[in-house]
Design a protein around this motif. Structure first.
Motif, mmCIF file in Angstrom:
data_model
loop_
_atom_site.group_PDB
_atom_site.id
_atom_site.type_symbol
_atom_site.label_atom_id
_atom_site.label_comp_id
_atom_site.label_asym_id
_atom_site.label_seq_id
_atom_site.Cartn_x
_atom_site.Cartn_y
_atom_site.Cartn_z
ATOM 1 N N VAL A 163 0.872 -1.177 0.000
ATOM 2 C CA VAL A 163 0.000 0.000 0.000
ATOM 3 C C VAL A 163 0.905 1.222 0.000
ATOM 4 O O VAL A 163 1.687 1.434 0.928
ATOM 5 C CB VAL A 163 -0.932 0.009 1.233
ATOM 6 N N ARG A 164 0.776 2.019 -1.059
ATOM 7 C CA ARG A 164 1.630 3.200 -1.209
ATOM 8 C C ARG A 164 0.859 4.465 -0.841
ATOM 9 O O ARG A 164 -0.286 4.637 -1.243
ATOM 10 C CB ARG A 164 2.130 3.283 -2.637
ATOM 11 N N PHE A 165 1.544 5.322 -0.093
ATOM 12 C CA PHE A 165 0.986 6.610 0.314
ATOM 13 C C PHE A 165 1.676 7.717 -0.477
ATOM 14 O O PHE A 165 2.890 7.680 -0.675
ATOM 15 C CB PHE A 165 1.206 6.849 1.806
ATOM 16 N N ASP A 166 0.896 8.721 -0.896
ATOM 17 C CA ASP A 166 1.473 9.843 -1.633
ATOM 18 C C ASP A 166 2.069 10.857 -0.649
ATOM 19 O O ASP A 166 2.047 10.658 0.569
ATOM 20 C CB ASP A 166 0.444 10.482 -2.571
ATOM 21 N N THR A 167 2.593 11.932 -1.172
ATOM 22 C CA THR A 167 3.257 12.933 -0.333
ATOM 23 C C THR A 167 2.300 13.697 0.563
ATOM 24 O O THR A 167 2.734 14.435 1.438
ATOM 25 C CB THR A 167 4.051 13.940 -1.199
ATOM 26 N N HIS A 168 0.992 13.490 0.384
ATOM 27 C CA HIS A 168 -0.010 14.105 1.255
ATOM 28 C C HIS A 168 -0.504 13.120 2.315
ATOM 29 O O HIS A 168 -1.410 13.443 3.081
ATOM 30 C CB HIS A 168 -1.200 14.618 0.429
ATOM 31 N N GLY A 169 0.072 11.915 2.346
ATOM 32 C CA GLY A 169 -0.320 10.921 3.333
ATOM 33 C C GLY A 169 -1.586 10.160 2.977
ATOM 34 O O GLY A 169 -2.180 9.518 3.828
ATOM 35 N N ARG A 170 -1.975 10.204 1.705
ATOM 36 C CA ARG A 170 -3.175 9.492 1.256
ATOM 37 C C ARG A 170 -2.773 8.227 0.510
ATOM 38 O O ARG A 170 -1.754 8.214 -0.200
ATOM 39 C CB ARG A 170 -4.008 10.375 0.326
ATOM 40 N N VAL A 171 -3.599 7.177 0.652
ATOM 41 C CA VAL A 171 -3.341 5.951 -0.092
ATOM 42 C C VAL A 171 -3.458 6.273 -1.575
ATOM 43 O O VAL A 171 -4.453 6.831 -2.021
ATOM 44 C CB VAL A 171 -4.317 4.824 0.296
ATOM 45 N N ASP A 172 -2.423 5.935 -2.295
ATOM 46 C CA ASP A 172 -2.362 6.259 -3.715
ATOM 47 C C ASP A 172 -2.502 5.022 -4.600
ATOM 48 O O ASP A 172 -3.069 5.092 -5.683
ATOM 49 C CB ASP A 172 -1.040 6.971 -4.021
ATOM 50 N N ARG A 173 -1.969 3.900 -4.130
ATOM 51 C CA ARG A 173 -1.943 2.711 -4.978
ATOM 52 C C ARG A 173 -1.754 1.471 -4.113
ATOM 53 O O ARG A 173 -1.100 1.521 -3.076
ATOM 54 C CB ARG A 173 -0.791 2.836 -5.961
ATOM 55 N N ILE A 174 -2.319 0.355 -4.577
ATOM 56 C CA ILE A 174 -2.133 -0.940 -3.926
ATOM 57 C C ILE A 174 -1.682 -1.926 -4.983
ATOM 58 O O ILE A 174 -2.315 -2.051 -6.034
ATOM 59 C CB ILE A 174 -3.436 -1.424 -3.263
ATOM 60 N N ASP A 175 -0.584 -2.614 -4.716
ATOM 61 C CA ASP A 175 -0.034 -3.581 -5.658
ATOM 62 C C ASP A 175 0.324 -4.880 -4.942
ATOM 63 O O ASP A 175 0.493 -4.903 -3.725
ATOM 64 C CB ASP A 175 1.265 -3.041 -6.287
ATOM 65 N N ILE A 176 0.462 -5.927 -5.736
ATOM 66 C CA ILE A 176 0.993 -7.193 -5.234
ATOM 67 C C ILE A 176 2.478 -7.219 -5.570
ATOM 68 O O ILE A 176 2.871 -6.872 -6.673
ATOM 69 C CB ILE A 176 0.300 -8.397 -5.903
ATOM 70 N N GLU A 177 3.283 -7.638 -4.602
ATOM 71 C CA GLU A 177 4.714 -7.788 -4.817
ATOM 72 C C GLU A 177 5.173 -9.111 -4.236
ATOM 73 O O GLU A 177 4.502 -9.702 -3.398
ATOM 74 C CB GLU A 177 5.481 -6.630 -4.157
ATOM 75 N N SER A 178 6.319 -9.561 -4.713
ATOM 76 C CA SER A 178 6.879 -10.797 -4.134
ATOM 77 C C SER A 178 8.295 -10.557 -3.696
ATOM 78 O O SER A 178 8.902 -9.581 -3.986
ATOM 79 C CB SER A 178 6.823 -11.935 -5.139
#
Length: 123
Positions: free
Chosen positions: A108-123
């Motif tokens: 779960v990635r947060f942008d520079t404003h502290g908001r959730v920006d993107r969700i990805d699957i990683e391994s």
């Protein structure tokens, strides 16, 4: 890391529980998206009933709700991006349903404003 960057990322440390709640709410909401990383992650792990149901405390054959699944995810790591690494993301929270049972994470990635920006699957 300079002082300005430290000041920006300190908010994640000070309010970790709040950012965790925001990340989990975003994951629950992501399931309804057409290209949902959370849905793919959930469906992938549902094919491994010996992994998922014990983690959730469910009997075999039980229905796994999205809320129960997201609630059972473990926050494994928090990463901060600084300097030239900062693009649109400032922090990333990595979640796993079972770190010993799967190599895959939900990031779960947060942008520079502290908001959730993107969700990805990683391994």
């Amino acid at each position: 890391m300079d002082q300005r960057t430290l000041d920006r990322v300190t908010r994640y440390v000070v309010a970790l529980a709040e950012f965790d709640r925001n990340a989990r709410a975003a994951m629950c909401g992501d399931v309804s998206n057409e290209e949902s990383a959370v849905r793919v992650y959930l469906e992938h792990h549902l094919h491994e009933p010996d992994l998922i149901r014990p983690v959730l405390g469910l009997a075999s054959g039980s229905v796994v709700s999205v809320d129960a699944f997201v609630g059972a995810l473990r926050l494994r790591a928090v990463a901060f991006y600084s300097g030239t690494e900062i693009s649109e993301h400032e922090a990333m929270f990595d979640y796993s349903i079972d770190p010993d049972g799967t190599q895959y994470l939900l990031a779960v990635r947060f942008d520079t404003h502290g908001r959730v920006d993107r969700i990805d699957i990683e391994s």
